[in-house]
Design a protein around this motif. Structure first.
Motif, PDB file in Angstrom:
ATOM      1  N   ALA A  32      61.734 -28.393  86.677  1.00  0.00           N
ATOM      2  CA  ALA A  32      62.145 -27.245  87.125  1.00  0.00           C
ATOM      3  C   ALA A  32      60.916 -26.237  86.431  1.00  0.00           C
ATOM      4  O   ALA A  32      60.167 -25.454  87.140  1.00  0.00           O
ATOM      5  CB  ALA A  32      63.354 -26.593  86.969  1.00  0.00           C
ATOM      6  N   LYS A  33      60.958 -26.253  85.119  1.00  0.00           N
ATOM      7  CA  LYS A  33      59.849 -25.344  84.312  1.00  0.00           C
ATOM      8  C   LYS A  33      58.208 -25.700  84.397  1.00  0.00           C
ATOM      9  O   LYS A  33      57.816 -24.836  84.801  1.00  0.00           O
ATOM     10  CB  LYS A  33      60.059 -25.608  82.847  1.00  0.00           C
ATOM     11  N   ARG A  34      58.049 -27.035  84.610  1.00  0.00           N
ATOM     12  CA  ARG A  34      56.631 -27.300  84.637  1.00  0.00           C
ATOM     13  C   ARG A  34      56.085 -27.319  86.220  1.00  0.00           C
ATOM     14  O   ARG A  34      55.026 -26.999  86.212  1.00  0.00           O
ATOM     15  CB  ARG A  34      56.535 -28.644  84.093  1.00  0.00           C
ATOM     16  N   PHE A  35      56.851 -27.668  87.149  1.00  0.00           N
ATOM     17  CA  PHE A  35      56.358 -27.873  88.581  1.00  0.00           C
ATOM     18  C   PHE A  35      57.154 -26.999  89.464  1.00  0.00           C
ATOM     19  O   PHE A  35      56.681 -26.757  90.415  1.00  0.00           O
ATOM     20  CB  PHE A  35      56.688 -29.187  88.844  1.00  0.00           C
ATOM     21  N   GLY A  36      58.312 -26.458  89.241  1.00  0.00           N
ATOM     22  CA  GLY A  36      59.019 -25.489  89.942  1.00  0.00           C
ATOM     23  C   GLY A  36      60.281 -25.915  90.578  1.00  0.00           C
ATOM     24  O   GLY A  36      60.627 -26.882  90.813  1.00  0.00           O
ATOM     25  N   ASN A  37      61.187 -24.912  91.037  1.00  0.00           N
ATOM     26  CA  ASN A  37      62.537 -25.179  91.333  1.00  0.00           C
ATOM     27  C   ASN A  37      62.384 -25.855  92.833  1.00  0.00           C
ATOM     28  O   ASN A  37      63.585 -26.410  93.031  1.00  0.00           O
ATOM     29  CB  ASN A  37      63.338 -24.045  91.425  1.00  0.00           C
ATOM     30  N   ARG A  38      61.459 -25.822  93.553  1.00  0.00           N
ATOM     31  CA  ARG A  38      61.575 -26.313  94.817  1.00  0.00           C
ATOM     32  C   ARG A  38      61.657 -28.103  94.501  1.00  0.00           C
ATOM     33  O   ARG A  38      61.905 -28.867  95.604  1.00  0.00           O
ATOM     34  CB  ARG A  38      60.146 -26.275  95.705  1.00  0.00           C
ATOM     35  N   PHE A  39      61.473 -28.672  93.425  1.00  0.00           N
ATOM     36  CA  PHE A  39      61.632 -29.850  93.405  1.00  0.00           C
ATOM     37  C   PHE A  39      62.879 -30.411  92.517  1.00  0.00           C
ATOM     38  O   PHE A  39      63.329 -31.549  92.167  1.00  0.00           O
ATOM     39  CB  PHE A  39      60.580 -30.585  92.093  1.00  0.00           C
TER      40      PHE A  39
END
Length: 89
Positions: A32-39
């Motif tokens: 979530a922090k590195r790549f985003g909440n969409r994952f």
């Protein structure tokens, strides 16, 4: 920068080999922090989980080298004494 599920899966595998293990809760927070909440998704029990597209790609990149420790809820490198299959006790 746009990240793909394959890039995230590869990052997870690298982290597991670097750290020796990766707890599910830590993987979710880091993704979530590195790549985003969409994952990240909320599963049927109301808990945060990795999106299915991430897990699908993760299985592809780590099938032979990483196992899921059900008891400890974490991934770790496969050992010579592991049973066949992905999930270990």
């Amino acid at each position: 920068m746009v990240h793909t599920p394959t890039e995230i899966a590869q990052w997870m595998a690298e982290e597991i080999h670097r750290l020796g293990e990766l707890a599910q809760v830590d993987a979710i927070a880091a993704v979530a922090k590195r790549f985003g909440n969409r994952f990240i998704k909320i599963n049927e029990r109301g808990n945060y989980a990795l999106a299915p597209m991430i897990l699908k790609e993760f299985r592809k990149v780590s099938e032979a080298s990483i196992v899921w420790d059900r008891e400890r809820k974490r991934w770790r490198p496969r050992r010579s004494d592991d049973e066949l299959g992905r999930q270990q006790n």
